[in-house]
Design a protein around this motif. Sequence first.
Motif, PDB file in Angstrom:
ATOM      1  N   SER A  74       0.668  -1.276   0.017  1.00  0.00           N
ATOM      2  CA  SER A  74       0.023   0.024   0.070  1.00  0.00           C
ATOM      3  C   SER A  74       0.766   1.420  -0.058  1.00  0.00           C
ATOM      4  O   SER A  74       0.364   2.367  -0.113  1.00  0.00           O
ATOM      5  N   LEU A  75       2.214   1.129   0.101  1.00  0.00           N
ATOM      6  CA  LEU A  75       3.174   2.344   0.111  1.00  0.00           C
ATOM      7  C   LEU A  75       3.429   2.526  -1.391  1.00  0.00           C
ATOM      8  O   LEU A  75       4.052   1.527  -1.843  1.00  0.00           O
ATOM      9  N   TYR A  76       3.433   3.879  -1.772  1.00  0.00           N
ATOM     10  CA  TYR A  76       3.952   4.077  -3.244  1.00  0.00           C
ATOM     11  C   TYR A  76       4.782   5.286  -2.824  1.00  0.00           C
ATOM     12  O   TYR A  76       4.696   6.206  -1.921  1.00  0.00           O
ATOM     13  N   ARG A  77       5.836   5.355  -3.670  1.00  0.00           N
ATOM     14  CA  ARG A  77       6.851   6.390  -3.736  1.00  0.00           C
ATOM     15  C   ARG A  77       7.420   6.601  -5.097  1.00  0.00           C
ATOM     16  O   ARG A  77       7.152   6.047  -6.039  1.00  0.00           O
ATOM     17  N   ASP A  78       8.107   7.722  -5.296  1.00  0.00           N
ATOM     18  CA  ASP A  78       8.868   8.050  -6.463  1.00  0.00           C
ATOM     19  C   ASP A  78      10.032   7.313  -6.584  1.00  0.00           C
ATOM     20  O   ASP A  78      10.814   6.981  -5.285  1.00  0.00           O
ATOM     21  N   TYR A  79      10.402   6.957  -7.833  1.00  0.00           N
ATOM     22  CA  TYR A  79      11.750   5.898  -7.782  1.00  0.00           C
ATOM     23  C   TYR A  79      11.908   6.157  -9.427  1.00  0.00           C
ATOM     24  O   TYR A  79      11.178   5.886 -10.311  1.00  0.00           O
ATOM     25  N   CYS A  80      13.141   6.574  -9.606  1.00  0.00           N
ATOM     26  CA  CYS A  80      13.931   6.706 -11.028  1.00  0.00           C
ATOM     27  C   CYS A  80      12.990   7.578 -11.984  1.00  0.00           C
ATOM     28  O   CYS A  80      12.888   7.149 -12.963  1.00  0.00           O
ATOM     29  N   GLY A  81      12.543   8.493 -11.382  1.00  0.00           N
ATOM     30  CA  GLY A  81      11.564   9.691 -12.280  1.00  0.00           C
ATOM     31  C   GLY A  81      10.266   9.166 -12.308  1.00  0.00           C
ATOM     32  O   GLY A  81       9.402  10.095 -13.056  1.00  0.00           O
ATOM     33  N   SER A  82       9.792   8.185 -11.647  1.00  0.00           N
ATOM     34  CA  SER A  82       8.341   7.566 -11.895  1.00  0.00           C
ATOM     35  C   SER A  82       7.720   7.746 -10.489  1.00  0.00           C
ATOM     36  O   SER A  82       8.295   7.397  -9.505  1.00  0.00           O
ATOM     37  N   GLY A  83       6.486   8.225 -10.487  1.00  0.00           N
ATOM     38  CA  GLY A  83       5.600   8.408  -9.257  1.00  0.00           C
ATOM     39  C   GLY A  83       4.591   7.013  -9.284  1.00  0.00           C
ATOM     40  O   GLY A  83       4.748   6.387 -10.158  1.00  0.00           O
ATOM     41  N   GLY A  84       4.224   6.686  -7.890  1.00  0.00           N
ATOM     42  CA  GLY A  84       3.428   5.692  -7.564  1.00  0.00           C
ATOM     43  C   GLY A  84       4.214   4.251  -7.787  1.00  0.00           C
ATOM     44  O   GLY A  84       3.359   3.361  -8.209  1.00  0.00           O
ATOM     45  N   VAL A  85       5.257   4.083  -7.453  1.00  0.00           N
ATOM     46  CA  VAL A  85       6.012   2.909  -7.483  1.00  0.00           C
ATOM     47  C   VAL A  85       5.870   2.369  -5.902  1.00  0.00           C
ATOM     48  O   VAL A  85       6.141   2.784  -5.191  1.00  0.00           O
ATOM     49  N   LEU A  86       5.294   0.969  -6.156  1.00  0.00           N
ATOM     50  CA  LEU A  86       5.340   0.180  -4.999  1.00  0.00           C
ATOM     51  C   LEU A  86       6.626   0.310  -4.285  1.00  0.00           C
ATOM     52  O   LEU A  86       7.704  -0.224  -4.636  1.00  0.00           O
ATOM     53  N   VAL A  87       6.664   0.545  -2.896  1.00  0.00           N
ATOM     54  CA  VAL A  87       7.743   0.456  -1.998  1.00  0.00           C
ATOM     55  C   VAL A  87       8.701  -0.795  -2.247  1.00  0.00           C
ATOM     56  O   VAL A  87       9.784  -0.924  -2.350  1.00  0.00           O
ATOM     57  N   GLY A  88       7.741  -2.028  -2.139  1.00  0.00           N
ATOM     58  CA  GLY A  88       8.394  -3.283  -2.341  1.00  0.00           C
ATOM     59  C   GLY A  88       9.155  -3.454  -3.581  1.00  0.00           C
ATOM     60  O   GLY A  88      10.134  -4.229  -3.615  1.00  0.00           O
ATOM     61  N   ALA A  89       8.530  -2.825  -4.766  1.00  0.00           N
ATOM     62  CA  ALA A  89       8.978  -3.109  -5.970  1.00  0.00           C
ATOM     63  C   ALA A  89      10.355  -2.384  -6.133  1.00  0.00           C
ATOM     64  O   ALA A  89      11.181  -2.638  -6.521  1.00  0.00           O
ATOM     65  N   ARG A  90      10.293  -1.112  -5.570  1.00  0.00           N
ATOM     66  CA  ARG A  90      11.459  -0.139  -5.589  1.00  0.00           C
ATOM     67  C   ARG A  90      12.524  -0.704  -4.892  1.00  0.00           C
ATOM     68  O   ARG A  90      13.454  -0.697  -5.260  1.00  0.00           O
ATOM     69  N   ASN A  91      12.399  -1.457  -3.717  1.00  0.00           N
ATOM     70  CA  ASN A  91      13.312  -2.209  -3.043  1.00  0.00           C
ATOM     71  C   ASN A  91      13.915  -3.110  -3.713  1.00  0.00           C
ATOM     72  O   ASN A  91      15.309  -3.156  -3.635  1.00  0.00           O
ATOM     73  N   GLU A  92      13.261  -4.064  -4.450  1.00  0.00           N
ATOM     74  CA  GLU A  92      13.753  -4.951  -5.203  1.00  0.00           C
ATOM     75  C   GLU A  92      14.625  -4.488  -6.323  1.00  0.00           C
ATOM     76  O   GLU A  92      15.575  -5.108  -6.772  1.00  0.00           O
ATOM     77  N   LEU A  93      14.169  -3.389  -7.105  1.00  0.00           N
ATOM     78  CA  LEU A  93      14.798  -2.785  -8.156  1.00  0.00           C
ATOM     79  C   LEU A  93      16.279  -2.241  -7.680  1.00  0.00           C
ATOM     80  O   LEU A  93      17.029  -2.411  -8.520  1.00  0.00           O
ATOM     81  N   TRP A  94      16.159  -1.806  -6.735  1.00  0.00           N
ATOM     82  CA  TRP A  94      17.393  -1.056  -6.177  1.00  0.00           C
ATOM     83  C   TRP A  94      18.303  -2.326  -5.956  1.00  0.00           C
ATOM     84  O   TRP A  94      19.710  -2.041  -6.326  1.00  0.00           O
ATOM     85  N   GLU A  95      18.053  -3.334  -5.512  1.00  0.00           N
ATOM     86  CA  GLU A  95      18.816  -4.430  -4.991  1.00  0.00           C
ATOM     87  C   GLU A  95      19.260  -5.042  -6.164  1.00  0.00           C
ATOM     88  O   GLU A  95      20.537  -5.650  -6.409  1.00  0.00           O
TER      89      GLU A  95
END
Length: 157
Positions: free
Chosen positions: A110-131
């Motif tokens: 349920s948590l969304y953040r900005d990542y890599c210039g895009s908004g609305g990215v799930l925090v879990g997805a953002r964390n795995e993309l970073w890893e």
Amino acid sequence: SIRGPMVELASVLECTYNTEKKKEIKDCLESYGDDFDGLPGLDPEKWETIALMTRVTDPGGLGNVVGKDKDSVYVLKNDEDPERRRCIVNFEQMNNHFDVLRYSETFEFSLYRDYCGSGGVLVGARNELWELTHDPKWEKEIKPALETCREVTCVGN
């Protein structure tokens, strides 16, 4: 009939799911229309897998319950126009019970953040993309392939 780039990109998601072999991806793309009621996929004569990496992590104590977490990245290329190589980078990250447990345990669904210039990215997805993008295999396998591309489309699940 349904057509368009989004439908074609669905074939990338389907054909890269749970495989680590370039030939399996090519075979899947070749049979995609037959397997999915004629829906168009990427043309296997125009697209080729040029890089892939797999990152396997052991989720600690959860490993006995859900197994290891396996996340993969694939790069496909299209050299139809030799002056403008087109590429697709596919991130396959949410693929097992560990991911569901990890996301729900930390409320990352349920948590969304900005990542890599895009908004609305799930925090879990953002964390795995970073890893994934900070894994040594990214530098060795994926980054050199992407550097050959003039245009990159990113897909994932």
